[in-house]
Design a protein around this motif. Structure first.
Motif, short mmCIF file in Angstrom:
data_model
loop_
_atom_site.label_atom_id
_atom_site.label_comp_id
_atom_site.label_asym_id
_atom_site.label_seq_id
_atom_site.Cartn_x
_atom_site.Cartn_y
_atom_site.Cartn_z
N GLY A 95 -15.83 -80.60 65.15
CA GLY A 95 -15.78 -82.05 65.23
C GLY A 95 -16.64 -82.73 64.18
N PHE A 96 -17.07 -83.95 64.47
CA PHE A 96 -17.83 -84.80 63.55
C PHE A 96 -16.99 -85.16 62.32
N LYS A 97 -15.81 -85.74 62.57
CA LYS A 97 -14.91 -86.12 61.47
C LYS A 97 -15.55 -87.11 60.50
N GLN A 98 -16.44 -87.99 61.01
CA GLN A 98 -17.01 -89.04 60.17
C GLN A 98 -18.21 -88.60 59.36
N SER A 99 -18.66 -87.36 59.52
CA SER A 99 -19.82 -86.88 58.78
C SER A 99 -19.45 -86.57 57.34
N ARG A 100 -20.48 -86.30 56.53
CA ARG A 100 -20.27 -85.93 55.13
C ARG A 100 -20.13 -84.43 54.95
N LEU A 101 -20.09 -83.67 56.04
CA LEU A 101 -19.99 -82.22 55.96
C LEU A 101 -18.66 -81.80 55.34
N PRO A 102 -18.63 -80.66 54.64
CA PRO A 102 -17.34 -80.12 54.20
C PRO A 102 -16.54 -79.70 55.43
N LYS A 103 -15.22 -79.93 55.39
CA LYS A 103 -14.41 -79.74 56.60
C LYS A 103 -13.14 -78.95 56.34
N ILE A 104 -12.80 -78.12 57.32
CA ILE A 104 -11.49 -77.50 57.41
C ILE A 104 -10.70 -78.34 58.39
N ALA A 105 -9.59 -78.92 57.94
CA ALA A 105 -8.80 -79.81 58.78
C ALA A 105 -7.57 -79.08 59.32
N ILE A 106 -7.29 -79.29 60.60
CA ILE A 106 -6.09 -78.75 61.20
C ILE A 106 -4.99 -79.80 61.10
N GLY A 107 -3.91 -79.43 60.45
CA GLY A 107 -2.80 -80.37 60.33
C GLY A 107 -3.11 -81.56 59.45
N ASP A 108 -2.61 -82.72 59.86
CA ASP A 108 -2.71 -83.91 59.01
C ASP A 108 -3.83 -84.86 59.42
N VAL A 109 -4.79 -84.38 60.22
CA VAL A 109 -5.89 -85.24 60.63
C VAL A 109 -6.63 -85.76 59.39
N GLU A 110 -7.07 -87.02 59.44
CA GLU A 110 -7.79 -87.62 58.33
C GLU A 110 -9.29 -87.56 58.58
N ALA A 111 -10.05 -87.22 57.55
CA ALA A 111 -11.50 -87.14 57.65
C ALA A 111 -12.07 -87.12 56.24
N GLU A 112 -13.35 -87.38 56.14
CA GLU A 112 -14.04 -87.37 54.85
C GLU A 112 -14.35 -85.93 54.44
N ASN A 113 -14.26 -85.66 53.13
CA ASN A 113 -14.67 -84.39 52.54
C ASN A 113 -13.94 -83.19 53.11
N ILE A 114 -12.63 -83.27 53.17
CA ILE A 114 -11.82 -82.13 53.60
C ILE A 114 -11.70 -81.16 52.43
N VAL A 115 -12.08 -79.90 52.63
CA VAL A 115 -12.02 -78.90 51.56
C VAL A 115 -10.81 -77.99 51.71
N ALA A 116 -10.19 -77.98 52.90
CA ALA A 116 -9.00 -77.16 53.11
C ALA A 116 -8.25 -77.67 54.34
#
Length: 269
Positions: A95-116
């Protein structure tokens, strides 16, 4: 410490992917996890809540099978600092979609700093490769723990640290943030040389230097130096020499972002 978050819509399998990733990372290091939850982990009104209500910032419940730490703060940065003090190699955040952390996103969810982006069929090996490719999240407690793990630490009688932070108020100017850029390859080589040189000083057991780059907000940490020495008299001069040499020898450029404008410090000077 590598940090990666897994984000997605509800019921898309975030926890399943966290389990796969943790199982794979645990083969090569110590793993910690952080869960973003809307539910209370411990109920209000119990002894733990009474401890916090009385003024405690942290309370730990110890049972015969596990311990639970409860922090009065509820932000991701505080949780990450606690993780670093546990000496983990990897932190997997759910979780924590709104953070600045690098993220692995499942599907088409939108979030900051998605790396994959992945789907539920992603394997542990695939997820671990993404996590291991992320830059290290370095904290002072982690560096101190690293010095403690040095086999030569038995020769030390003191550990000293220096932390440089973004000064918000200087004379009549208010700084909002600083931005640092570096010539990475050369910067790392110069820092490594400074560390190696200072370790040759009499009584010095270990020296670790870390300088952050990118945007750093007012009050946040910029540079860490940790020195282990046989005696305090040997330690303090090395701390001073370390920061002076970093400022003089390492190619790192600073932009000041103030209420009155932005400028590169070397341009102004």
């Amino acid at each position: 410490m590598k940090v990666i978050a897994i984000v997605g819509y509800k019921k898309t399998g975030k926890t399943t992917l966290v389990e796969r990733l943790v199982s794979e990372l645990a083969k090569t290091g110590k793993v910690g996890t952080i869960k973003h939850s809307q539910d209370e982990i411990l109920p209000f009104g119990g002894d733990t809540d009474r401890h916090l209500a009385s003024g405690a910032s942290v309370t730990i419940g110890v049972t015969p099978t596990r311990s639970v730490m409860v922090l009065k703060t509820s932000d991701i940065n505080s949780a990450l600092k606690e993780m670093s003090m546990q000496g983990v190699d990897y932190v997997v955040v759910e979780g924590f979609k709104q953070s600045r952390l690098p993220k692995i996103a499942i599907g088409d969810v939108e979030a900051e700093n998605i790396v994959a982006r992945v789907d539920i069929n992603a394997t542990g090996e695939q997820l671990a490769a993404i996590a291991k490719a992320q830059p290290d999240e370095v904290t002072l407690p982690e560096l101190i723990a690293r010095v403690h793990r040095n086999p030569e630490i038995k020769k030390a009688g003191a550990i000293g640290t220096f932390t440089g932070i973004v000064r918000e108020i200087a004379k009549n100017e208010i700084t909002k943030a600083l931005e640092f850029e570096s010539y990475d390859v050369v910067a790392k080589e110069r820092i490594a040389k400074i560390e190696a040189d200072l370790k040759q000083a009499p009584g010095i057991v270990d020296v670790i230097i870390h300088h952050k780059t990118g945007r750093i907000e007012a009050g946040e940490d910029i540079v860490y130096i940790v020195v282990a020495a046989g005696h305090r008299q040997e330690l303090f001069p090395i701390l001073r020499e370390a920061i002076e040499r970093v400022k003089e020898e390492v190619p790192i450029w600073k932009k000041e972002m103030t209420v009155s404008g932005e400028y590169w410090v070397h341009d102004k000077e």
